[in-house]
Design an enzyme around this catalytic site. Structure first.
Site, PDB file in Angstrom:
ATOM      1  CG  HIS A   1      -3.029  -1.467  -8.474  1.00  0.00           C
ATOM      2  ND1 HIS A   1      -2.044  -1.000  -9.301  1.00  0.00           N
ATOM      3  CD2 HIS A   1      -3.697  -2.416  -9.197  1.00  0.00           C
ATOM      4  CE1 HIS A   1      -2.092  -1.614 -10.466  1.00  0.00           C
ATOM      5  NE2 HIS A   1      -3.092  -2.479 -10.430  1.00  0.00           N
ATOM      6  CD  GLU A   2      -1.725  -4.472  -3.222  1.00  0.00           C
ATOM      7  OE1 GLU A   2      -2.117  -4.970  -2.178  1.00  0.00           O
ATOM      8  OE2 GLU A   2      -1.405  -5.142  -4.227  1.00  0.00           O
ATOM      9  N   GLY A   3      -6.431  -2.110  -2.597  1.00  0.00           N
ATOM     10  CA  GLY A   3      -7.550  -1.596  -1.797  1.00  0.00           C
ATOM     11  C   GLY A   3      -7.970  -0.220  -2.254  1.00  0.00           C
ATOM     12  CD  GLN A  56      -6.115   1.456   1.530  1.00  0.00           C
ATOM     13  OE1 GLN A  56      -5.545   1.547   2.614  1.00  0.00           O
ATOM     14  NE2 GLN A  56      -6.070   0.356   0.796  1.00  0.00           N
ATOM     15  NE  ARG A 109      -4.087  -2.052   1.937  1.00  0.00           N
ATOM     16  CZ  ARG A 109      -4.965  -2.493   2.826  1.00  0.00           C
ATOM     17  NH1 ARG A 109      -4.823  -2.182   4.105  1.00  0.00           N
ATOM     18  NH2 ARG A 109      -5.969  -3.262   2.451  1.00  0.00           N
TER      19      ARG A 109
END
Length: 597
Positions: free
Chosen positions: A448-450, A455, A305
């Site tokens: 990407h990545e959440g 978040q 992240r």
């Protein structure tokens, strides 16, 4: 010639004038280093990025990975660039010397990495995944797993991935269905499908090491039943050599709007295409204990992240530098008050509205880069501070900042890319210039990545309203120290006043949300909270830079002060209306039922 990938002057300012990275040299982990070694690795990164990564950025965009007879084909320049990166020892930059690493401070490594992300995010992504994979196994793997899988990664012989998402689950990992069945020899056989897996198949190196989330028997439902497994593309013999092909195959590629050079795959595990030892099922090796897989995977996910935030920053930064170069060289029109058509046209940088767009970009990308490097410095503190309480405070602060460091650059450095296109005018959306590709590449990072929403839930539910608000209190302590130091001049005092007011409003809103009993109502506007928190944090980071630049003369420092002034006068005021919306706990989103659309 000045680079249009990154600003080395800015990196040196952030590392050596603001973060004072050389103070780390007194700590045992970094005693083998010096300012000279930091400078050398920064020089090396800049050179490799310019010579080996940047030249094929456009080619990788135009010639996407292909699936031919079940094998993924990439352009050869990707393998050449990654080989040069590994040969330079950069994969193990921050890792222990005992496994072949450099033990470089994280903040210095982040600065090095920014060059590669700005030069060619698609190629650099293979390193991001491999480094994260190796770091997870160093933290949670056995010595045998480290020897078999990590050491070859540092040599550039193995690549690493993370395989989490599934077609029916997406980001809802509680709903994954991949099964892991224990075998008599202590290994497992995995069966299932994975979706959106970057870097999961190619012909580079000797092997690809997948870290796969799956459910082993006895774990129960939801995330508590998830375990983590090492699933190599090729099994490893007892003597460390590559053995039989594992039962994991690519069934398709996802074709993306950007970052096209990073292959993105659909994987099947255990469908019997390959049968190791005569049986269907992908052979996997348990990492740590059963049913604690998500806990282990968060080690890589949180690292990724912050890495995605750095990627977004770097793409925004190179777009800014290229639009600045264009604005300085492109003659068009004449400034207000000078309308004589017989006089030469002026470079568009002389027009106030172009300066507005350039200044907005500068405030976003330089603020984001400072945040990225600060997060690295906090991680260095967490790992090496001699005072246990300092390490604990650093860990709490980094947990709090991680969703901001991922999402704020993904939102606002993408906006910088949009403004870079606008500065180029009609040329901006053609392939004659790089800025349109940078925008497309960067558009993936908010997902990407959440996503932002994920978040935001993490920040508000876990980091602010949960955990007794430890991260909020630690950040408040840091901001207070900065405000106390901001009596050096009128500009800094004015900024400190506005920062303190915004921070107090944010804390008051958080306290109000704590009293809302309905979880849905409490978290409905979490994305707004994330955006406000991000703007306040970056305002704090800008004030820190102003203090580091205090009393220093020259164009660079004047530019820093004016970029900070822009952020405080044009950007921070955005949060006032958002804080008001949060304070009244606006319910519009919950009132709008699906059937009303």
């Amino acid at each position: 010639m000045t680079s249009t990938i990154m600003s080395r002057r800015d990196i040196d300012f952030l590392l050596f004038e603001w973060l004072d990275v050389c103070t780390l040299l007194s700590r045992e982990r970094f005693t083998a280093h010096s300012r000279e070694t930091f400078t050398e690795v920064l020089d090396l990164s800049e050179q490799l990025a310019e010579k080996r990564f940047a030249p094929h950025n456009r080619k990788g965009d135009l010639q996407e990975p292909r699936l031919v007879d079940g094998q993924v084909e990439l352009i050869i320049e990707i393998e050449d660039a990654l080989g040069a990166y590994a040969a330079a020892g950069l994969i193990g930059s921050t890792m222990d010397e005992s496994v072949g690493g450099m033990q470089l401070p994280q903040c210095v490594f982040n600065a090095c990495t920014a060059w590669f992300y700005g030069a060619n995010m698609s190629t650099a992504a293979y390193n991001l995944l491999t480094v994260g994979n190796a770091n997870l196994l160093l933290a949670h793997g056995t010595s045998e797993q480290i020897d078999a899988f990590v050491r070859p990664m540092l040599d550039g012989r193995h690549f690493g991935t993370m395989a989490l998402s599934e077609p029916q689950a997406g980001s809802s990992l509680a709903d994954i269905a991949t099964r892991a069945l224990p075998q008599p020899d202590g290994s497992y056989r995995l069966f299932g499908s994975k979706m959106w897996i970057s870097g999961a198949d190619h012909q580079m190196g000797e092997n690809i090491i997948h870290l796969v989330l799956a459910k082993a028997p006895g774990g129960g439902g939801g995330v508590k039943g998830i375990s983590l497994f090492i699933v190599p593309k090729f099994l490893i013999d007892s003597d460390g050599r590559r053995g039989a092909r594992n039962d994991i195959v690519v069934t398709g590629l996802n074709h993306k709007m950007g970052a096209r050079g990073t292959v993105n795959t659909i994987l099947n595990l255990g469908d019997g295409t390959f049968c190791p030892d005569g049986e269907a099922g992908a052979v996997g090796y348990l990492v740590g204990e059963e049913h604690r897989g998500l806990q282990y995977m968060f080690h890589m996910m949180n690292e990724a992240r912050v890495g995605i935030g750095l990627s977004a920053t770097s793409l925004g930064y190179t777009g800014y530098l290229k639009s600045l170069e264009y604005a300085r060289s492109r003659p068009q029109g004449r400034p207000a008050g000078r309308k004589n058509a017989r006089t030469p046209q002026s470079p568009i940088v002389e027009h106030a509205d172009v300066r507005r767009m350039l200044l907005a970009q500068k405030s976003y990308v330089e603020g984001a880069l400072a945040l990225n490097l600060f997060c690295g410095r906090v991680l260095d503190e967490q790992k090496t501070a001699t005072d246990p309480s300092a390490r604990e405070r650093a860990g709490v602060l980094l947990d709090f900042l991680t969703p901001i460091a991922k999402s704020w650059p993904s939102q606002w450095c993408l906006q910088a890319n949009s403004l870079a296109i606008q500065v180029h005018g009609g040329y901006g959306y053609t392939r004659d210039y790089d800025v349109e590709q940078h925008y497309r590449d960067n558009r993936l990072n908010p997902i990407h990545e959440g996503t932002h929403g994920i978040q935001a839930q993490d920040l508000l539910a876990r980091k602010v309203l949960g955990d007794d608000g430890k991260g909020l209190h630690e950040l408040g302590r840091m901001i207070s120290l900065t405000v106390e130091r901001a009596s050096v001049d009128v500009q800094a005092k004015e900024m400190a006043l506005h920062l303190n007011h915004s921070w107090e409003r944010l804390v008051a809103v958080a306290a109000h949300l704590q009293t809302v009993n309905d979880p849905a109502a409490r978290l409905a506007n979490a994305s707004v909270f994330l955006e406000v928190a991000g703007h306040v944090v970056v305002a704090w980071i800008w004030l820190e830079q102003v203090l580091a630049a205090h009393g220093k003369a020259g164009d660079f420092y004047i530019g820093k002060r004016l970029a900070a002034q822009y952020f405080f006068r044009w950007e921070l005021p955005r949060t006032a209306a958002q804080l008001e919306l949060l304070a009244v706990n606006d319910g519009t989103l919950l009132e709008m039922k699906p059937e009303y659309f």
